[in-house]
Scaffold this motif. Structure first.
Motif, PDB file in Angstrom:
ATOM      1  N   GLU A 280      31.771  -1.671 -14.435  1.00  0.00           N
ATOM      2  CA  GLU A 280      31.097  -0.165 -14.604  1.00  0.00           C
ATOM      3  C   GLU A 280      32.430   1.013 -14.045  1.00  0.00           C
ATOM      4  OE1 GLU A 280      27.335   0.346 -12.550  1.00  0.00           O
ATOM      5  OE2 GLU A 280      27.981  -1.523 -11.349  1.00  0.00           O
ATOM      6  N   ALA A 281      32.686   1.738 -15.226  1.00  0.00           N
ATOM      7  CA  ALA A 281      33.611   2.498 -15.462  1.00  0.00           C
ATOM      8  C   ALA A 281      33.567   3.635 -16.119  1.00  0.00           C
ATOM      9  CB  ALA A 281      35.051   1.596 -15.853  1.00  0.00           C
ATOM     10  N   LEU A 282      34.297   4.759 -15.834  1.00  0.00           N
ATOM     11  CA  LEU A 282      34.347   6.018 -16.703  1.00  0.00           C
ATOM     12  C   LEU A 282      35.873   6.188 -17.197  1.00  0.00           C
ATOM     13  CD1 LEU A 282      32.232   8.286 -14.174  1.00  0.00           C
ATOM     14  CD2 LEU A 282      31.511   7.144 -16.446  1.00  0.00           C
TER      15      LEU A 282
ATOM     16  N   LEU B  59      45.196  21.437 -18.710  1.00  0.00           N
ATOM     17  CA  LEU B  59      43.835  21.815 -18.863  1.00  0.00           C
ATOM     18  C   LEU B  59      42.958  20.644 -19.015  1.00  0.00           C
ATOM     19  CD1 LEU B  59      42.269  24.406 -17.952  1.00  0.00           C
ATOM     20  CD2 LEU B  59      42.171  25.122 -20.474  1.00  0.00           C
ATOM     21  N   PRO B  60      43.258  19.775 -20.422  1.00  0.00           N
ATOM     22  CA  PRO B  60      42.382  18.845 -20.644  1.00  0.00           C
ATOM     23  C   PRO B  60      42.210  17.733 -19.761  1.00  0.00           C
ATOM     24  CG  PRO B  60      43.998  19.172 -22.575  1.00  0.00           C
ATOM     25  CD  PRO B  60      44.452  20.196 -21.177  1.00  0.00           C
ATOM     26  N   LEU B  61      43.145  17.473 -18.958  1.00  0.00           N
ATOM     27  CA  LEU B  61      43.160  16.483 -17.806  1.00  0.00           C
ATOM     28  C   LEU B  61      41.845  17.235 -16.629  1.00  0.00           C
ATOM     29  CD1 LEU B  61      43.587  14.114 -16.010  1.00  0.00           C
ATOM     30  CD2 LEU B  61      45.595  15.284 -15.199  1.00  0.00           C
ATOM     31  N   LYS B  62      42.223  18.395 -16.462  1.00  0.00           N
ATOM     32  CA  LYS B  62      41.507  18.994 -15.580  1.00  0.00           C
ATOM     33  C   LYS B  62      39.879  19.078 -15.700  1.00  0.00           C
ATOM     34  CE  LYS B  62      40.611  23.600 -13.048  1.00  0.00           C
ATOM     35  NZ  LYS B  62      41.050  24.971 -13.109  1.00  0.00           N
ATOM     36  N   HIS B  63      39.499  19.304 -17.224  1.00  0.00           N
ATOM     37  CA  HIS B  63      38.397  19.249 -17.549  1.00  0.00           C
ATOM     38  C   HIS B  63      37.528  17.930 -17.451  1.00  0.00           C
ATOM     39  CE1 HIS B  63      38.733  23.351 -20.104  1.00  0.00           C
ATOM     40  NE2 HIS B  63      38.589  23.469 -18.732  1.00  0.00           N
ATOM     41  N   MET B  64      38.338  16.729 -18.204  1.00  0.00           N
ATOM     42  CA  MET B  64      37.691  15.638 -18.144  1.00  0.00           C
ATOM     43  C   MET B  64      37.694  15.169 -16.695  1.00  0.00           C
ATOM     44  SD  MET B  64      39.373  13.815 -21.487  1.00  0.00           S
ATOM     45  CE  MET B  64      40.997  14.382 -21.216  1.00  0.00           C
TER      46      MET B  64
ATOM     47  N   SER C  48      37.210  16.785 -14.042  1.00  0.00           N
ATOM     48  CA  SER C  48      36.332  17.311 -13.107  1.00  0.00           C
ATOM     49  C   SER C  48      34.845  16.727 -13.755  1.00  0.00           C
ATOM     50  CB  SER C  48      36.295  18.581 -13.536  1.00  0.00           C
ATOM     51  OG  SER C  48      35.120  19.318 -12.934  1.00  0.00           O
ATOM     52  N   LEU C  49      34.744  16.475 -14.875  1.00  0.00           N
ATOM     53  CA  LEU C  49      33.340  16.154 -15.496  1.00  0.00           C
ATOM     54  C   LEU C  49      33.053  14.773 -14.925  1.00  0.00           C
ATOM     55  CD1 LEU C  49      30.976  16.351 -17.658  1.00  0.00           C
ATOM     56  CD2 LEU C  49      32.149  15.238 -18.999  1.00  0.00           C
ATOM     57  N   LEU C  50      34.253  13.841 -15.122  1.00  0.00           N
ATOM     58  CA  LEU C  50      33.744  12.347 -14.638  1.00  0.00           C
ATOM     59  C   LEU C  50      33.676  12.443 -13.195  1.00  0.00           C
ATOM     60  CD1 LEU C  50      36.562  10.204 -16.848  1.00  0.00           C
ATOM     61  CD2 LEU C  50      33.885  10.915 -17.190  1.00  0.00           C
ATOM     62  N   GLU C  51      34.143  13.018 -12.294  1.00  0.00           N
ATOM     63  CA  GLU C  51      34.161  13.243 -10.804  1.00  0.00           C
ATOM     64  C   GLU C  51      32.743  13.555 -10.635  1.00  0.00           C
ATOM     65  OE1 GLU C  51      37.214  15.432  -9.363  1.00  0.00           O
ATOM     66  OE2 GLU C  51      38.761  13.607  -9.138  1.00  0.00           O
ATOM     67  N   GLU C  52      32.143  14.244 -11.163  1.00  0.00           N
ATOM     68  CA  GLU C  52      30.862  14.782 -10.939  1.00  0.00           C
ATOM     69  C   GLU C  52      30.053  13.848 -11.425  1.00  0.00           C
ATOM     70  OE1 GLU C  52      27.951  18.985 -11.122  1.00  0.00           O
ATOM     71  OE2 GLU C  52      30.102  18.814 -11.980  1.00  0.00           O
ATOM     72  N   VAL C  53      30.082  13.444 -12.505  1.00  0.00           N
ATOM     73  CA  VAL C  53      28.994  12.494 -12.874  1.00  0.00           C
ATOM     74  C   VAL C  53      29.068  11.188 -12.063  1.00  0.00           C
ATOM     75  CG1 VAL C  53      28.929  10.435 -14.969  1.00  0.00           C
ATOM     76  CG2 VAL C  53      29.036  13.072 -15.458  1.00  0.00           C
ATOM     77  N   SER C  54      30.271  10.560 -11.463  1.00  0.00           N
ATOM     78  CA  SER C  54      30.386   9.625 -10.783  1.00  0.00           C
ATOM     79  C   SER C  54      29.794   9.917  -9.370  1.00  0.00           C
ATOM     80  CB  SER C  54      31.868   9.318 -10.428  1.00  0.00           C
ATOM     81  OG  SER C  54      31.867   8.270  -9.539  1.00  0.00           O
ATOM     82  N   HIS C  55      29.850  11.025  -8.802  1.00  0.00           N
ATOM     83  CA  HIS C  55      29.049  11.473  -7.496  1.00  0.00           C
ATOM     84  C   HIS C  55      27.458  11.417  -7.808  1.00  0.00           C
ATOM     85  CE1 HIS C  55      28.267  13.749  -3.889  1.00  0.00           C
ATOM     86  NE2 HIS C  55      27.348  14.546  -4.667  1.00  0.00           N
TER      87      HIS C  55
ATOM     88  N   ILE D 280      37.520   5.211 -12.139  1.00  0.00           N
ATOM     89  CA  ILE D 280      37.770   6.493 -12.863  1.00  0.00           C
ATOM     90  C   ILE D 280      39.103   6.585 -12.963  1.00  0.00           C
ATOM     91  CG2 ILE D 280      37.790   9.243 -12.896  1.00  0.00           C
ATOM     92  CD1 ILE D 280      35.266   8.947 -11.123  1.00  0.00           C
ATOM     93  N   GLY D 281      39.455   6.992 -14.364  1.00  0.00           N
ATOM     94  CA  GLY D 281      40.860   7.099 -14.521  1.00  0.00           C
ATOM     95  C   GLY D 281      41.191   6.915 -15.914  1.00  0.00           C
TER      96      GLY D 281
END
Length: 435
Positions: free
Chosen positions: A235-237, A251-256, A258-265, A274-275
């Motif tokens: 199970e991974a993002l 900016l690409p890292l920040k967007h990706m 941020s999205l993955l952290e919210e999805v994980s939460h 995540i990583g």
């Protein structure tokens, strides 16, 4: 006396043979007790590849206002592949698709990961509104979906899936033994110390496989803003990169992230890693689809999701390792991850803002003549329905003529230089000027 010795030897030999058979029998029983049984495919839970594709065709037929379907074909050196692509999008105008956010999802790239294709089917059912998401208001969901065009590849590796269904439950490669997630051009062909050809055979060249060629051309023509390659095994993002222990910068890292952290939460309950793929899994993967999508196609958000894995399963019990084997877990995985994807559909427009076609990065690399012609001719084949045999013959002819052209150019240049050299040598030497 001689007869007694002969009888004694015979009895001894018979006893030894009996003892050997007894020991072998005990060993066999012990081996069978210690070796785990292999879990077969449960067709009460899972669709066969044929049934799954038939159900998708029927679903598209029932909802022509929401879903369309096309089958893309390719072949190379006697091996052919078909990939079905289902498109969701409520078009109001002819060019409406280009003004919307474009999402490309691929499932079933590895044949043994059956749960991923079941997730594709569940997502299509929700897009058609034949199934509902209890956690999301339908009116709110429709408002989100009106701004998107979504292309779903429900089973990228149909030939490999058929090998699994024929009994090789550990097969992840395509129909001729190539791992489709090692056949892309970014860092292609590099082998780590633990390289296993059964697991990671990259093929004879980047895009040697028809399945990879089809997916490459689909991505480059569609130009998605979001790409997700769906797998199972854990199970991974994951975000780029797979081939090195590094994530994108700025900016690409920040967007990706941020999205993955919210999805994980919201959906993972801290289960998901995540990583970057290369920095998180513990090994580097070279020639992957997600690295190509990010680096070459320029997809702003490119991910690999791993939706299920049973770490307790024995190494040889691949069906159990990669797929839920009971209904409760099966249903939970499909419910959780379909909700995850629709949360992503809702979040992506806010993360990316007003991304237009011009904001997608363009190719910034040299393309080989073979790769360029492969892509160009395959696009024409898909558009005009030319037979693949004609394409293959045409490719061979063009390459042959191109190489002959290069050879003849070199020969002409050599002859020209030789002629100039001879003409200089053949000039008469001027006589001495008289005093």
């Amino acid at each position: 006396m001689a007869l007694s010795v002969f009888l004694l030897l015979s009895i001894s030999i018979c006893f030894l043979v009996f003892l050997q058979d007894l020991l072998l029998s005990v060993d066999a029983q012990s081996y069978n007790q210690t070796q785990p049984s292999v879990t077969p495919i449960d067709y009460d839970l899972y669709h066969s590849s044929h049934n799954l594709m038939e159900e998708i065709r029927a679903l598209v037929h029932r909802h022509p206002d929401k879903l369309t379907m096309e089958t893309m074909k390719a072949a190379n050196k006697g091996y052919g592949a078909d990939i079905t692509v289902v498109t969701y999008g409520k078009e109001k105008e002819k060019n409406d698709k280009r003004s919307k956010l474009r999402i490309l999802l691929s499932f079933g790239q590895h044949g043994r990961e059956l749960i991923t294709t079941e997730l594709a089917l569940r997502i299509l059912f929700i897009l058609s509104e034949e199934k509902l998401l209890p956690s999301m208001d339908q009116a709110s969901l429709n408002s989100v979906l009106d701004k998107l065009v979504i292309k779903v590849v429900p089973m990228e590796n149909l030939n490999g899936r058929k090998v699994v269904e024929a009994g090789d439950l550990c097969e992840r490669r395509n129909g001729r033994g190539v791992d489709l997630n090692r056949n892309w051009s970014v860092d292609w062909g590099k082998k780590e110390k633990d390289y296993d050809p059964y697991e990671e055979n990259p093929g004879i060249a980047p895009f040697s496989e028809p399945e990879s060629q089809i997916m490459r051309n689909l991505a480059m023509s569609f130009e998605p803003h979001l790409w997700v390659n769906v797998h199972s095994g854990m199970e991974a993002l994951f975000m780029p990169y797979d081939h090195k222990n590094k994530t994108p910068d700025g900016l690409p890292l920040k967007h990706m992230k941020s999205l993955l952290e919210e999805v994980s939460h919201l959906h993972c309950q801290k289960r998901c890693m995540i990583g970057s793929g290369g920095g998180s899994v513990g090994y580097f993967a070279h020639g992957t689809a997600t690295d190509f999508m990010y680096e070459i196609v320029g997809v702003p958000m490119a991910f690999t999701f791993e939706i299920y894995g049973d770490g307790t399963a024995p190494a040889r019990d691949c069906f159990k390792m990669f797929n839920p084997t009971d209904f409760a877990t099966y249903d939970r995985v499909l419910s959780d991850w379909s909700a995850t994807f629709f949360t992503i559909f809702k979040l992506v427009p806010h993360q990316l803002g007003d991304y237009s076609k011009a904001s997608i990065m363009k190719l910034d690399r040299l393309v080989s003549i073979d790769e360029y012609l492969d892509g160009y001719l395959m696009e024409r084949r898909n558009r005009y329905g030319k037979k693949m045999e004609v394409l293959e013959l045409g490719m061979q002819e063009i390459r042959t003529y191109f190489r002959l052209f290069l050879l003849s150019s070199v020969l002409l240049l050599f002859m020209f230089c030789s002629r100039i050299s001879k003409s200089k040598c053949s000039r008469p030497i001027p006589s001495a000027i008289p005093l």
